[in-house]
Design a protein around this motif. Sequence first.
Motif, PDB file in Angstrom:
ATOM      1  N   UNK A 160      10.344  17.462  37.785  1.00 24.73           N
ATOM      2  CA  UNK A 160      11.015  18.592  38.421  1.00 24.73           C
ATOM      3  C   UNK A 160      12.290  18.949  37.676  1.00 24.73           C
ATOM      4  N   UNK A 161      13.093  17.935  37.341  1.00 26.37           N
ATOM      5  CA  UNK A 161      14.341  18.185  36.610  1.00 26.37           C
ATOM      6  C   UNK A 161      14.059  18.757  35.226  1.00 26.37           C
ATOM      7  N   UNK A 162      13.105  18.153  34.502  1.00 28.18           N
ATOM      8  CA  UNK A 162      12.803  18.624  33.150  1.00 28.18           C
ATOM      9  C   UNK A 162      12.211  20.029  33.169  1.00 28.18           C
ATOM     10  N   UNK A 163      11.358  20.309  34.143  1.00 29.66           N
ATOM     11  CA  UNK A 163      10.708  21.613  34.210  1.00 29.66           C
ATOM     12  C   UNK A 163      11.701  22.711  34.567  1.00 29.66           C
ATOM     13  N   UNK A 164      12.613  22.429  35.513  1.00 30.67           N
ATOM     14  CA  UNK A 164      13.620  23.427  35.862  1.00 30.67           C
ATOM     15  C   UNK A 164      14.598  23.634  34.714  1.00 30.67           C
ATOM     16  N   UNK A 177      10.782  17.258  49.562  1.00 26.40           N
ATOM     17  CA  UNK A 177      11.893  18.093  49.092  1.00 26.40           C
ATOM     18  C   UNK A 177      11.720  18.561  47.649  1.00 26.40           C
ATOM     19  N   UNK A 178      11.485  17.651  46.669  1.00 31.16           N
ATOM     20  CA  UNK A 178      11.328  18.165  45.293  1.00 31.16           C
ATOM     21  C   UNK A 178      10.124  19.073  45.124  1.00 31.16           C
ATOM     22  N   UNK A 179       9.059  18.829  45.892  1.00 33.37           N
ATOM     23  CA  UNK A 179       7.877  19.694  45.796  1.00 33.37           C
ATOM     24  C   UNK A 179       8.208  21.104  46.246  1.00 33.37           C
ATOM     25  N   UNK A 180       8.927  21.236  47.370  1.00 32.96           N
ATOM     26  CA  UNK A 180       9.274  22.568  47.869  1.00 32.96           C
ATOM     27  C   UNK A 180      10.211  23.285  46.900  1.00 32.96           C
ATOM     28  N   UNK A 181      11.195  22.551  46.375  1.00 31.05           N
ATOM     29  CA  UNK A 181      12.114  23.158  45.402  1.00 31.05           C
ATOM     30  C   UNK A 181      11.341  23.647  44.184  1.00 31.05           C
ATOM     31  N   UNK A 182      10.467  22.795  43.680  1.00 37.12           N
ATOM     32  CA  UNK A 182       9.693  23.134  42.488  1.00 37.12           C
ATOM     33  C   UNK A 182       8.764  24.321  42.746  1.00 37.12           C
ATOM     34  N   UNK A 183       8.087  24.319  43.903  1.00 37.47           N
ATOM     35  CA  UNK A 183       7.143  25.394  44.213  1.00 37.47           C
ATOM     36  C   UNK A 183       7.853  26.739  44.309  1.00 37.47           C
ATOM     37  N   UNK A 184       8.984  26.779  44.984  1.00 40.28           N
ATOM     38  CA  UNK A 184       9.710  28.047  45.161  1.00 40.28           C
ATOM     39  C   UNK A 184      10.236  28.555  43.826  1.00 40.28           C
ATOM     40  N   UNK A 185      10.873  27.664  43.063  1.00 40.81           N
ATOM     41  CA  UNK A 185      11.477  28.095  41.797  1.00 40.81           C
ATOM     42  C   UNK A 185      10.405  28.554  40.811  1.00 40.81           C
ATOM     43  N   UNK A 236       0.685  23.437  32.058  1.00 36.69           N
ATOM     44  CA  UNK A 236       1.365  22.190  32.380  1.00 36.69           C
ATOM     45  C   UNK A 236       2.300  22.339  33.575  1.00 36.69           C
ATOM     46  N   UNK A 237       2.836  23.537  33.782  1.00 40.47           N
ATOM     47  CA  UNK A 237       3.677  23.749  34.963  1.00 40.47           C
ATOM     48  C   UNK A 237       2.872  23.545  36.241  1.00 40.47           C
ATOM     49  N   UNK A 238       1.639  24.055  36.259  1.00 40.06           N
ATOM     50  CA  UNK A 238       0.785  23.864  37.427  1.00 40.06           C
ATOM     51  C   UNK A 238       0.426  22.396  37.591  1.00 40.06           C
ATOM     52  N   UNK A 239       0.222  21.686  36.485  1.00 43.34           N
ATOM     53  CA  UNK A 239      -0.073  20.258  36.564  1.00 43.34           C
ATOM     54  C   UNK A 239       1.070  19.508  37.233  1.00 43.34           C
ATOM     55  N   UNK A 240       2.304  19.826  36.852  1.00 42.78           N
ATOM     56  CA  UNK A 240       3.470  19.181  37.450  1.00 42.78           C
ATOM     57  C   UNK A 240       3.567  19.522  38.936  1.00 42.78           C
ATOM     58  N   UNK A 241       3.354  20.786  39.266  1.00 41.03           N
ATOM     59  CA  UNK A 241       3.464  21.220  40.662  1.00 41.03           C
ATOM     60  C   UNK A 241       2.412  20.542  41.533  1.00 41.03           C
ATOM     61  N   UNK A 242       1.174  20.471  41.055  1.00 41.96           N
ATOM     62  CA  UNK A 242       0.122  19.843  41.856  1.00 41.96           C
ATOM     63  C   UNK A 242       0.328  18.334  41.976  1.00 41.96           C
ATOM     64  N   UNK A 243       0.885  17.712  40.938  1.00 39.38           N
ATOM     65  CA  UNK A 243       1.203  16.286  41.042  1.00 39.38           C
ATOM     66  C   UNK A 243       2.249  16.053  42.124  1.00 39.38           C
TER      67      UNK A 243
END
Length: 668
Positions: free
Chosen positions: A244-248, A295-303, A434-441
Motif C-alpha cells: 500500500x505504501x509503495x503503490x501510493x 483500513x489499508x484495503x479501504x485506503x488503497x481501494x479509494x485512492x 499489478x495494481x489490481x494484484x495488490x488491491x485484491x491481495x
Amino acid sequence: MSTEQILAFMMLGLGYGALIAGLATGMVVTYRSTGVINIAAGATAAYSAYVYSELRTTGTLVLPPSIPLTADREPLGALPALAIGLALAAGLGVLQYLLVYRPLAKAGPLAKIVASSGVLLTVQAVIVLRWGADPVAAPAVLPQAPVDLLGVSIPEDRLLLAGLVVVVTALLWTLYRYTRFGIATRAAADSRKGSVLLGLSTARLESANWVIASVLGGLFGMLAAPTTQLQPTTFTLLVVPVLTAALLGGFSSFGVTVATAFGLGAVNSLIALFQGQPWFPKVDGAPLPGVTELAPFLVLAVVLYLRGRALPDRLTAVAPPMPRAPRPRHVGPAAVVGAVVVVAALAGLSFDWRQALINTMLGAVLCLSVVVTTGFVGQISFAQMAVAGAAGYVTAAIGTDANLPFPLPPIAGIAAAVATSLLFSVPARRVRGLQLAVLTLAGGVAAQRFWFGNPQWGSGLRPANVAPITVFGTEISPSHSFWGTESPSSGFGLVVFVALLGCALLVVRVRRSALGARMLAVRSSEAAAVATGVNVGAVKTAAFAMGGLLAGVAGVLYGYNFAGVSADRFGPLTSIAFFGVAVLGGVGTVSGALVGGLLVSQGLLFHAVTTWFGIGPDYQPLFAGLAVILTVIGSPNGVAVSVADGARALRETWRRQRRRGVTATGES
C-alpha cells in the motif's frame, strides 16, 4: 480519551511504521531497477530477524544448516549478530536476483510476480520448518527506555527507528538522484539495450539494487522485530501495508512511500486505542476483529479508484506478454477418457489416494477461476480464495444455521461468491495489472480477518459446520459409505468430478465463443479493443462474474469435503499458492487448470511424493514454493502448454521424417 493519549498511541505506531517504511523503500528499489514487485520482502526480512534472534539466544547461525559460532552455544552480542544478519540479507538479495529474477529479465510482470510468490512460499516454509509457527521473542537491538516527548512517554527505540528511516530515505533519494550509480540505475530501467550500448553492466546494477533492498528489509526487520510479533505469517502479511505504501508512492517516490508508511503505522496504533473504547463495535464482548486489516484495503481501494483510468494511457496501451491461451481441441474424447479414468480410480483406489484425487479435482475447479480472470482477460487477482471462502461460509450459514434443504445452501453460497467477485470487478474497471494484484491481495487479507475471522458473521477461531448433501433422504458426503468404500466415499468423489467436468466444459465454451474472443482482445490491448467496439468494462465484469461462479463452486465443495469451513483455509497465502499453481499448469488453458490441480497441496502429485519417498507433509509448502520458481523460469507458458507444444513438435518431426522416407523410396 485525551489528546495526550491519541498522541502517545500515534508515537507508538512509529515502530510499526518504520518496519513498513523499510520494507516499502526496498520494494521501490527493486521495482525501479528490475520491474519486480517483491511480495516476498516481508518473508525475507523475517528470516533475517529470526537469524538475528537465534544468534542472540544460542549463538547459532542458521543458513538453513545450523552452525554454532560460539563455544557451548553462548549468545552472541548485539552488534556482531546484527552485522551477520545484514551480511545474510545481502546474500539473500544476490541469490534471489541471480537465481530467480535475472533469468526472468525479459519476462512479463505476471511471471515475475508468480516467481516472487514462489520465493515467499519457500522462505516462509524454511522458517516454519526451522522455528515453527509459534511467536518468538526477538531480543532488542535499540534501547527501549521511555523518553518524555511533549508530555508523552515514548519508548526510545520507536524514536530511533523513525529517525533512522528519515536518514535512510534521505540517503536513498540522494543516491538515486545525484550519484553515477543512481543515474545509471535509472538509465538501465528506462532502456536495457541503451544502457548496454553505453557500456553499463545491467546485471551488476540490478544485483547491487537487490542487495540494497534486501539489506534495508533485513535491517528494519531486525530492529523492529521487538516492537511487533516475530511470527512467520505476521511478517509475511506485512506485504499488504508495505505494498500500500509503495503503490501510493507510485513505486518511485521514497518520500511519499515513507510518509504513507508512517501514516499506516499511526492508523494501526490508533485502531488499537479505539478498540478499548466503549463506543467501538463489539462482538461477544470483544472488539470487532479485522479492522486493522480493513483500513489499508479501504485506503488503497479509494485512492486507486480515484487515480485510475477507464483506459490505460499511451505508455501502457499494449498489455505485457501473457501466457498463451490456445483454442481447446479434442474436448469430447478427452472428457470421455477423463470420466472413465476418474470413475475407475474412485472405485479402485485406496482411501488416501481417493482423497488426494478429490483434492486434485477441487484444486482444478479453483484454478479454472484463475484461468478465466487472468488467463483470458489478464486481470491478476489474488482474491480467489476469499471469493471461495464467501461461498463456503454462506453455505454453512444457510445449510446449518438456517437449516434450509439442499440445493438452497450451495446456490446461495455460489451467489455470494459471484457478488463478492463483482465487488472486485468495480475497481478493475479503472485499475489493472499489478495494481489490481495488490488491491485484491489486500482485499483477501481483509476478508479473512474481518469476515471469516469474525465470530458473528464468520466462524472466529473455530470452524463453521457445513451440513452434508442430502438428496431424497440419501446423504452424499465424504464420510457416507458408497460402493462399500471407506471414507472418503466414492459417491462424493463423483459429485466433485461432475462439478469439475461441468466447470471445465463451461470454460471451454467461453473460450470458443464471441465473449472469449472479446476477453482475449481486452487482454491484448484495452485501447485496441475499444477501437473495435468492445465494451471493456462489460467484458471485465463478465469475467469476474464467471470467475466468482467457478470459485464459488470450489468453495462450496471445500465445505462439503471437510464438513466445515475455517478462516485459515481461505487465507491470502493460500490464494497466492493457488494462483502460482494455476500459472504453473498453464493459466490460459483448461488443461493447465487440471495440471494445476495435480500440483496443489495434498493433491495427487504431493501425495505420491510423500508416499513414495517418505517425505513428511510439513515439507509440502517448501516443495510447492520451489516448484513455482523452477517452473515459471523453465516454462513461462505453463506445463500443459509446454507439453502440448512438445507433442506437436514431435508429431511435426515424425511427419517430416515420414515424408522424407516416402520421397526417398519413390526416388529409388
